[in-house]
Design an enzyme around this catalytic site. Sequence first.
Site, PDB file in Angstrom:
ATOM      1  N   LYS A  11      40.310  26.905  44.677  1.00 53.82           N
ATOM      2  CA  LYS A  11      42.164  28.333  44.628  1.00 53.82           C
ATOM      3  C   LYS A  11      42.909  27.507  45.300  1.00 53.82           C
ATOM      4  O   LYS A  11      43.602  25.828  45.210  1.00 53.82           O
ATOM      5  CB  LYS A  11      42.117  27.557  46.587  1.00 53.82           C
ATOM      6  CG  LYS A  11      42.854  28.906  47.125  1.00 53.82           C
ATOM      7  CD  LYS A  11      42.298  28.850  48.794  1.00 53.82           C
ATOM      8  CE  LYS A  11      43.469  29.711  50.157  1.00 53.82           C
ATOM      9  NZ  LYS A  11      43.782  31.440  49.724  1.00 53.82           N
TER      10      LYS A  11
ATOM     11  N   SER B 172      49.515  39.661  46.825  1.00 51.64           N
ATOM     12  CA  SER B 172      50.054  39.249  46.756  1.00 51.64           C
ATOM     13  C   SER B 172      49.523  37.960  47.827  1.00 51.64           C
ATOM     14  O   SER B 172      50.695  38.132  48.729  1.00 51.64           O
ATOM     15  CB  SER B 172      50.863  40.252  46.702  1.00 51.64           C
ATOM     16  OG  SER B 172      50.614  40.827  47.884  1.00 51.64           O
ATOM     17  N   ILE B 173      49.047  37.168  47.709  1.00 46.34           N
ATOM     18  CA  ILE B 173      48.754  36.305  48.520  1.00 46.34           C
ATOM     19  C   ILE B 173      49.646  34.834  48.624  1.00 46.34           C
ATOM     20  O   ILE B 173      50.666  34.985  49.341  1.00 46.34           O
ATOM     21  CB  ILE B 173      47.494  35.707  48.627  1.00 46.34           C
ATOM     22  CG1 ILE B 173      46.120  36.591  48.033  1.00 46.34           C
ATOM     23  CG2 ILE B 173      46.993  34.134  49.558  1.00 46.34           C
ATOM     24  CD1 ILE B 173      45.350  36.860  48.969  1.00 46.34           C
TER      25      ILE B 173
ATOM     26  N   LEU C 261      50.746  32.001  47.306  1.00 43.28           N
ATOM     27  CA  LEU C 261      49.670  30.861  47.208  1.00 43.28           C
ATOM     28  C   LEU C 261      49.518  30.292  49.124  1.00 43.28           C
ATOM     29  O   LEU C 261      49.975  28.562  48.720  1.00 43.28           O
ATOM     30  CB  LEU C 261      50.662  30.086  46.495  1.00 43.28           C
ATOM     31  CG  LEU C 261      50.958  30.011  44.790  1.00 43.28           C
ATOM     32  CD1 LEU C 261      51.308  29.371  44.006  1.00 43.28           C
ATOM     33  CD2 LEU C 261      49.365  29.950  44.105  1.00 43.28           C
TER      34      LEU C 261
ATOM     35  N   CYS D  61      52.696  31.353  37.915  1.00 48.78           N
ATOM     36  CA  CYS D  61      52.862  31.742  39.928  1.00 48.78           C
ATOM     37  C   CYS D  61      53.264  31.872  39.777  1.00 48.78           C
ATOM     38  O   CYS D  61      54.639  31.280  38.655  1.00 48.78           O
ATOM     39  CB  CYS D  61      51.860  31.005  40.021  1.00 48.78           C
ATOM     40  SG  CYS D  61      52.677  28.943  39.846  1.00 48.78           S
TER      41      CYS D  61
ATOM     42  N   ASN E 268      45.758  34.835  34.331  1.00 46.12           N
ATOM     43  CA  ASN E 268      46.146  35.457  35.778  1.00 46.12           C
ATOM     44  C   ASN E 268      46.304  36.966  35.586  1.00 46.12           C
ATOM     45  O   ASN E 268      45.782  37.056  34.577  1.00 46.12           O
ATOM     46  CB  ASN E 268      46.922  34.196  35.914  1.00 46.12           C
ATOM     47  CG  ASN E 268      47.051  34.257  37.272  1.00 46.12           C
ATOM     48  OD1 ASN E 268      46.701  35.424  38.372  1.00 46.12           O
ATOM     49  ND2 ASN E 268      47.178  32.640  38.092  1.00 46.12           N
ATOM     50  N   THR E 269      46.730  36.967  36.821  1.00 47.90           N
ATOM     51  CA  THR E 269      46.029  38.683  36.818  1.00 47.90           C
ATOM     52  C   THR E 269      47.464  39.368  36.318  1.00 47.90           C
ATOM     53  O   THR E 269      48.761  38.646  35.648  1.00 47.90           O
ATOM     54  CB  THR E 269      46.263  38.886  38.303  1.00 47.90           C
ATOM     55  OG1 THR E 269      47.318  37.908  38.906  1.00 47.90           O
ATOM     56  CG2 THR E 269      45.415  39.080  39.406  1.00 47.90           C
TER      57      THR E 269
ATOM     58  N   GLY F  19      40.394  42.815  37.863  1.00 49.29           N
ATOM     59  CA  GLY F  19      39.255  43.510  38.241  1.00 49.29           C
ATOM     60  C   GLY F  19      38.780  44.222  36.538  1.00 49.29           C
ATOM     61  O   GLY F  19      39.608  43.486  35.252  1.00 49.29           O
TER      62      GLY F  19
ATOM     63  N   GLY G  87      38.772  37.279  33.122  1.00 52.52           N
ATOM     64  CA  GLY G  87      39.506  38.856  33.708  1.00 52.52           C
ATOM     65  C   GLY G  87      39.262  39.930  33.050  1.00 52.52           C
ATOM     66  O   GLY G  87      38.337  40.026  31.887  1.00 52.52           O
TER      67      GLY G  87
HETATM   68  C1  FMN Z   1      42.635  37.462  45.890  1.00 55.46           C
HETATM   69  C2  FMN Z   1      43.243  36.267  45.150  1.00 55.46           C
HETATM   70  C3  FMN Z   1      43.824  35.666  44.861  1.00 55.46           C
HETATM   71  C4  FMN Z   1      43.221  34.550  43.304  1.00 55.46           C
HETATM   72  N1  FMN Z   1      44.871  33.906  43.708  1.00 55.46           N
HETATM   73  C5  FMN Z   1      44.956  32.323  42.329  1.00 55.46           C
HETATM   74  C6  FMN Z   1      45.287  31.374  43.029  1.00 55.46           C
HETATM   75  O1  FMN Z   1      45.161  30.732  43.834  1.00 55.46           O
HETATM   76  N2  FMN Z   1      45.525  30.319  42.009  1.00 55.46           N
HETATM   77  C7  FMN Z   1      44.723  31.596  40.232  1.00 55.46           C
HETATM   78  O2  FMN Z   1      45.534  30.363  39.728  1.00 55.46           O
HETATM   79  N3  FMN Z   1      45.083  31.859  40.547  1.00 55.46           N
HETATM   80  C8  FMN Z   1      44.465  33.470  41.604  1.00 55.46           C
HETATM   81  N4  FMN Z   1      43.659  34.188  41.001  1.00 55.46           N
HETATM   82  C9  FMN Z   1      44.173  35.032  39.590  1.00 55.46           C
HETATM   83  C10 FMN Z   1      42.554  34.684  39.485  1.00 55.46           C
HETATM   84  O3  FMN Z   1      42.161  33.258  39.171  1.00 55.46           O
HETATM   85  C11 FMN Z   1      42.012  35.066  38.037  1.00 55.46           C
HETATM   86  O4  FMN Z   1      42.792  34.541  36.428  1.00 55.46           O
HETATM   87  C12 FMN Z   1      42.031  37.274  37.728  1.00 55.46           C
HETATM   88  O5  FMN Z   1      41.447  37.387  39.367  1.00 55.46           O
HETATM   89  C13 FMN Z   1      42.043  37.385  37.398  1.00 55.46           C
HETATM   90  O6  FMN Z   1      40.635  37.726  36.984  1.00 55.46           O
HETATM   91  P1  FMN Z   1      39.266  38.574  37.665  1.00 55.46           P
HETATM   92  O7  FMN Z   1      39.795  40.188  37.376  1.00 55.46           O
HETATM   93  O8  FMN Z   1      37.979  38.490  37.281  1.00 55.46           O
HETATM   94  O9  FMN Z   1      39.684  38.840  38.500  1.00 55.46           O
HETATM   95  C14 FMN Z   1      43.507  35.303  42.788  1.00 55.46           C
HETATM   96  C15 FMN Z   1      43.129  36.161  42.179  1.00 55.46           C
HETATM   97  C16 FMN Z   1      42.512  37.656  43.367  1.00 55.46           C
HETATM   98  C17 FMN Z   1      42.143  38.539  42.777  1.00 55.46           C
END
Ligand code: FMN
Length: 302
Positions: A46, A71-72, A74, A131, A191-192, A216, A242
């Site tokens: 994390k 929308s955690i 960080l 971020c 990232n997302t 997702g 992703g």
């Molecule tokens: C609940 C949650 C928390 C996340 N926290 C971080 C984070 O702290 N740092 C980061 O670089 N990416 C974070 N991400 C993004 C993921 O590392 C990843 O890049 C993104 O979810 C896409 O991959 P996925 O579709 O397999 O989830 C977070 C994603 C989710 C769902």
Amino acid sequence: MKLDLSTTIAGIKFKNPVLTASGTFGYGDEITDLADVSKLGGIITKTITLKPKEGNPPPRLCEVAGGMLNSIGLQNIGVERFVKEKACVLSKLKTSVIVSIAGKTADEYSKVIGLLKDEKWIKAIELNLSCPNLDKGIVCKDRELVKEIMLRAKETSVFPLIAKLSPDVEDIAELSTFLESLGADAISLINTFPGMAIDIKTLKPKLANITGGFSGPAIKPLALRCVYFAAKTVNIPIIGCGGISFAEDAIEFFLAGASAVSIGTASFIEPKATIDIVKGIENYIKKNKLNSLDEIIGKLKV
Ligand SMILES: Cc1cc2nc3c(=O)[nH]c(=O)nc-3n(C[C@H](O)[C@H](O)[C@H](O)COP(=O)(O)O)c2cc1C
């Protein structure tokens, strides 16, 4: 003959190409009883920052068609507590550990790196450049800031540096090349995506922060395209991320040019998803009578 699933990223040899995506596997210590991390290529922890962060107010997670929004903000315990409380467990894990970090300024990134420098168990640092940086928006949209972060990080770091980028940019391949020119040892994509959801009964946004990051299965084709275009232009390895839920998804990323993959949302649905993906990749290699993963990386026929 034993299959060679190993892959090399930023000079580090991983026993296999399956990693956990940052923020989706805690600090790497909470989930060890749900999934045997020794079977994974590595974990990306994390994201941590210089000072602890409370994160955004709840609700900060919601399920949507094809994935989820978060929308955690960080939320994390800060680098000092991370070293004090997590190093003893993380250093004993039988897998490679990449630590994800972020900051508001280049100075904060470099201070976090400085505070991690004696932690010999850390294999690499992932710079979370995706971020939001308070009112300035997503870090990697600000070229000057990215440049300053990378140059300061290069000066301070004893670890290889992996730059994690947001897909919410004009040209992901060009941005990846920029990071390569600044000395990034590898790139993590992606990232997302920015997204939102509304509750039509209450007329309110489903996240207290109104918008959040979309992850997702639905983002897989979008992520794959980013990896494909970046892989064509950079010479450093790419960690694809992703929407990867199954081994077949991971294989698509390898064919597009990723040297490893990281898995996020799929682990929320099935905690053993990462382990199943390792097994599935092994089966694919066996079935296709290949000897190693290298034989499929970037082998897309166009
Ligand atoms: C609940 C949650 C928390 C996340 N926290 C971080 C984070 O702290 N740092 C980061 O670089 N990416 C974070 N991400 C993004 C993921 O590392 C990843 O890049 C993104 O979810 C896409 O991959 P996925 O579709 O397999 O989830 C977070 C994603 C989710 C769902």
